[in-house]
Design an enzyme around this catalytic site. Structure first.
Site: not given
Length: 356
Positions: A105-106, A178, A223, A261, A283
């Site tokens: 992720d990310h 995140e 997020h 997301h 997510n």
């Protein structure tokens, strides 16, 4: 005939079939961030309990924690933690009877070396085992210019294709933070929270000839969990992107594989609408973190004496059965499993596992 895939980690053509099955069936899979065997096992347990497949993913911080915060080299911890977690899922997912997608992720610009090292580790793993280590990696260059974003994404997609893998890219910026990647939702330019369909079309034009990829297109999602009214989701942006690509290239409906997301705290109707427009993956991290903490916290509150004494100061009874980490960690797992049950229901994936 309905789709059936062998239980275990899916990748390559099987992964693409799984994605297509989600979109055709009008449901999505939760992509759950994990930090250790407790959270990984809770995710697999929840998937098996709910008859759903699932996406298991690690951020750079989650991978580092998995390796152990005491590991002296942080870059190595980030690498080997992710590798170790992936091997754990490869070993156990098939025994849980689920199909699991393995994803990172990310990865922003400073984390691209991590992704390259993971590709190196994946190549070594495939040479030994005949299959890739991960299903896909995320390349989050949304803070760069579109040209830089797509140039680097193309380079990494070529590496992924060599290993029978996919990548996920981000267009527009998902608000919040995140594991050190992201922006303050209260201070950033709101226009950046909404991806332009023309940018999505350019990404499709440049990347689709290379191989399979998915797109985390921003439609106001962030997020974390914020107070009501602070987040304004506009899933219609996803619809416009699908329509533009479909019309430009004379493709069937919903040609893009889209990712949502920042799913924690989202309104169920917005989740449903996003799925209608081709989202196959949502997510979830903040809500599952809280669920785990809630389970541990409730147990600790009820049994605080066991966190302060080995022997009860009044009854003189041994308290080992209460302070044993297996007891209170299990409380966290159970709450996480419970919260994921809600996620499977909201995403419509309950009872739709294709694992055989």
């Amino acid at each position: 005939m309905s789709l059936e895939l062998p239980a275990g980690v899916v990748f390559g053509e099987e992964y693409q079939k799984l994605v297509s099955n989600c979109k055709a069936g009008g449901f999505a899979l939760p992509a759950v961030n994990v930090v250790g065997t407790d959270s990984i096992n809770a995710v697999m347990e929840a998937a098996a309990k709910n008859g759903s497949d699932v996406i298991i993913q690690l951020s750079n911080g989650g991978a580092t924690f998995y390796a152990g915060k005491g590991m002296p080299n942080g870059d190595d911890a980030m690498l080997y933690g992710a590798v170790s977690a992936a091997q754990h899922v490869h070993l156990l997912a098939k025994h849980y009877g689920i199909c699991a997608v393995l994803h990172t992720d990310h990865a922003n610009r400073k984390l691209i070396p991590w992704v390259d090292r993971l590709f190196d580790a994946g190549a070594e793993y495939k040479k030994k085992n005949g299959i890739p280590l991960f299903s896909s990696h995320m390349v989050d260059l949304s803070e760069e210019s579109l040209d830089d974003n797509l140039n680097e994404s193309a380079r990494l997609l070529k590496r992924a294709v060599e290993l029978d893998m996919s990548i996920e890219i981000e267009l527009g910026i998902t608000g919040g933070e995140e594991d050190g990647v992201g922006s303050d939702v209260d201070s950033m330019d709101n226009s950046k929270l909404y991806t332009q369909p023309e940018d999505v079309l350019e990404a499709y034009d440049r990347l689709s000839p290379i191989g399979h990829f998915s797109i985390a297109a921003s439609f106001g999602n962030v997020h974390g969990v914020y107070k009501p009214g602070n987040v304004k989701l506009r899933p219609e942006i996803l619809k416009a992107s699908q329509e533009l690509v479909s019309k430009t290239h004379s493709l069937s409906e919903k040609p893009l594989d889209l990712v949502f997301h920042g799913g924690s705290g989202s309104e169920p109707q917005k989740i449903t609408e996003a799925i209608e427009y081709g989202v196959f993956k949502m997510n979830i991290d903040t809500d599952t973190q809280f669920a785990f903490a809630e389970g541990v916290g409730a147990f600790a509150k009820e049994n605080m004496v066991a966190f302060e004494h080995q022997i009860h100061p009044e009854t003189e009874e041994p308290l080992k059965k209460l302070y044993d980490p297996r007891k209170w960690l299990r409380m966290g797992e159970e709450k996480m499993v419970e919260r994921l049950g809600q996620a499977f229901r909201e995403l419509g994936s309950t009872g739709k596992s294709v694992a055989k």
